[in-house]
Scaffold this active site. Structure first.
Site, PDB file in Angstrom:
ATOM      1  N   ARG A 231      38.455  37.735  35.094  1.00 41.82           N
ATOM      2  CA  ARG A 231      38.430  38.191  36.426  1.00 41.82           C
ATOM      3  C   ARG A 231      37.744  37.188  37.360  1.00 41.82           C
ATOM      4  O   ARG A 231      36.735  36.632  37.106  1.00 41.82           O
ATOM      5  CB  ARG A 231      37.751  39.517  36.742  1.00 41.82           C
ATOM      6  CG  ARG A 231      38.523  40.735  35.944  1.00 41.82           C
ATOM      7  CD  ARG A 231      39.747  41.186  36.856  1.00 41.82           C
ATOM      8  NE  ARG A 231      40.630  42.165  36.331  1.00 41.82           N
ATOM      9  CZ  ARG A 231      41.481  42.327  35.344  1.00 41.82           C
ATOM     10  NH1 ARG A 231      41.900  41.032  34.843  1.00 41.82           N
ATOM     11  NH2 ARG A 231      42.031  43.262  35.082  1.00 41.82           N
ATOM     12  N   GLU A 260      43.082  37.801  44.851  1.00 43.14           N
ATOM     13  CA  GLU A 260      44.421  37.703  44.242  1.00 43.14           C
ATOM     14  C   GLU A 260      45.477  38.362  45.173  1.00 43.14           C
ATOM     15  O   GLU A 260      45.160  39.754  45.382  1.00 43.14           O
ATOM     16  CB  GLU A 260      44.881  38.054  42.876  1.00 43.14           C
ATOM     17  CG  GLU A 260      44.037  36.894  41.995  1.00 43.14           C
ATOM     18  CD  GLU A 260      44.067  37.313  40.469  1.00 43.14           C
ATOM     19  OE1 GLU A 260      44.860  38.420  40.105  1.00 43.14           O
ATOM     20  OE2 GLU A 260      43.264  36.943  39.782  1.00 43.14           O
ATOM     21  N   HIS A 278      47.363  34.044  37.429  1.00 42.26           N
ATOM     22  CA  HIS A 278      47.184  35.509  36.779  1.00 42.26           C
ATOM     23  C   HIS A 278      48.444  35.531  35.892  1.00 42.26           C
ATOM     24  O   HIS A 278      49.011  36.716  35.972  1.00 42.26           O
ATOM     25  CB  HIS A 278      46.926  36.549  37.518  1.00 42.26           C
ATOM     26  CG  HIS A 278      46.112  37.474  36.716  1.00 42.26           C
ATOM     27  ND1 HIS A 278      45.266  38.327  37.475  1.00 42.26           N
ATOM     28  CD2 HIS A 278      46.211  38.060  35.449  1.00 42.26           C
ATOM     29  CE1 HIS A 278      44.754  39.393  36.540  1.00 42.26           C
ATOM     30  NE2 HIS A 278      45.431  38.931  35.481  1.00 42.26           N
TER      31      HIS A 278
HETATM   32  C1  8YV Z   1      47.611  41.987  34.042  1.00 41.06           C
HETATM   33  C2  8YV Z   1      45.278  41.828  33.378  1.00 41.06           C
HETATM   34  O1  8YV Z   1      47.885  40.584  34.853  1.00 41.06           O
HETATM   35  O2  8YV Z   1      45.432  43.586  31.351  1.00 41.06           O
HETATM   36  C3  8YV Z   1      44.764  43.163  32.387  1.00 41.06           C
HETATM   37  O3  8YV Z   1      43.786  43.472  32.749  1.00 41.06           O
HETATM   38  O4  8YV Z   1      44.512  41.486  33.875  1.00 41.06           O
HETATM   39  C4  8YV Z   1      46.719  41.506  33.096  1.00 41.06           C
HETATM   40  O5  8YV Z   1      47.174  41.880  31.803  1.00 41.06           O
HETATM   41  C5  8YV Z   1      47.485  43.079  35.016  1.00 41.06           C
HETATM   42  O6  8YV Z   1      46.985  44.261  34.486  1.00 41.06           O
HETATM   43  C6  8YV Z   1      49.066  43.329  35.757  1.00 41.06           C
HETATM   44  O7  8YV Z   1      48.910  44.187  36.724  1.00 41.06           O
END
Ligand code: 8YV
Length: 312
Positions: A231, A260, A278
């Site tokens: 993150r 983001e 991402h």
């Molecule tokens: C996705 C993520 O980009 O799973 C997570 O925590 O950061 C990623 O797999 C995100 O959840 C998509 O909305």
């Protein structure tokens, strides 16, 4: 009978379509007046299906007195106030494991792209510089180098396996030492000092906020690379930017950012940074598997059964 849910944000299209056909789904992101929306649906809504960085804080939960479950699309639940969910006895689920391998693929790609400067070398070719300026400058091997994994969980282990196959040595730091063959460092600074490539793969949230600070980057040093697929919040972004601009670290590969999808434009001009939007889990198969798990947790809950992947 169809249950009523709220979808908090525009998410994965296939998952949204299934949610909208199986449930009476109210779309928060399309509501012009959020307070009126919550007032209207408070008496009937028992579940939230949430996507991406949409903040689900105490005020969102408390506008929904009948809320029983928050089903998150994604493994990271840092956008959800877990403490408040616990207090209110609201179940929180996520989508672990189904994304380990593709996220690890992305991490390995980011390590290779950053250390070997492959996107930069491609820009050299596309810019027509090869015939005029000659070959792209030499870079560095990853084989024989040490990868420091900050957060050796299931995704961290999948990345470590790939990096080992490329000849990298692995070490790690977690808050608690685990039963692992890899050498353990007691804190992030020591890990950075002992690493050529420092990989951030911790959860987000208050406990890891700005864990990568000037001290850690100083320890990583001018030959060290930082890779972040966790993150943006785990890294002090302005400090990282300064270390990259002043070449106080060798480079950074970033799949995640603080705000983001907005990325500070100062990053765009850096030759020593590789930037991904991402895309860690962004494959057709994985996003479907994540959505299926998000939906399954809702189905199980409404069927009166235990959910599959409970966080709280
Ligand atoms: C996705 C993520 O980009 O799973 C997570 O925590 O950061 C990623 O797999 C995100 O959840 C998509 O909305």
């Amino acid at each position: 009978m169809k249950h009523e849910i709220i979808i908090t944000a525009r998410g994965h299209a296939g998952t949204m379509a299934t949610l909208q056909s199986e449930f009476i789904a109210h779309l928060l992101h399309e509501a012009p007046d959020k307070s009126a929306f919550f007032r209207q649906h408070a008496p009937t809504v028992r579940a939230l299906a949430t996507f991406g960085p949409m903040i689900v804080d105490a005020s969102v939960m408390d506008q929904l007195p009948k809320l029983e479950i928050i089903s998150n699309f994604g493994v990271g639940v840092d956008a959800i106030n877990l403490e408040h969910a616990r207090e209110r006895d609201i179940i929180v689920t996520n989508t672990p494991d189904v994304l380990n391998e593709p996220v690890a693929d992305t991490a390995l790609a980011l390590i290779l792209n950053t250390v070997r400067r492959l996107p930069q070398s491609e820009r050299h070719l596309r810019g027509g510089h090869w015939p005029t300026k000659g070959p792209y400058p030499l870079t560095t091997d990853i084989g024989g180098k040490t990868l420091g994994v900050l957060g050796l969980g299931r995704i961290g282990e999948a990345i470590a396996r790939r990096a080992e196959a490329c000849g990298m040595k692995i070490r790690y730091h977690n808050r608690r030492r685990k039963d692992s063959p890899y050498p353990y460092d007691p804190d992030p600074v020591t890990l950075a000092k002992n690493s050529d490539v420092l990989l951030v793969v911790t959860p987000g949230g208050p406990e890891t906020h700005k864990l990568i600070n000037a001290k850690v980057l100083e320890a990583l040093g001018p030959d060290g690379f930082l890779i972040n697929i966790a993150r943006g919040s785990v890294v002090d972004e302005p400090v990282l930017l300064r270390y990259l601009q002043e070449k106080k670290i060798a480079g950074a590969g970033l799949d995640v950012f603080v705000d983001e999808p907005r990325v500070p434009p100062e990053f765009f001009t850096l030759e020593n940074a590789v930037l991904f939007p991402h895309v860690g889990s962004a494959t057709v198969e994985t996003r479907k598997a994540m959505g299926d798990l998000q939906i399954e947790n809702l189905r199980l809950h409404f069927a009166g059964k235990p959910v599959k992947t409970r966080v709280v």
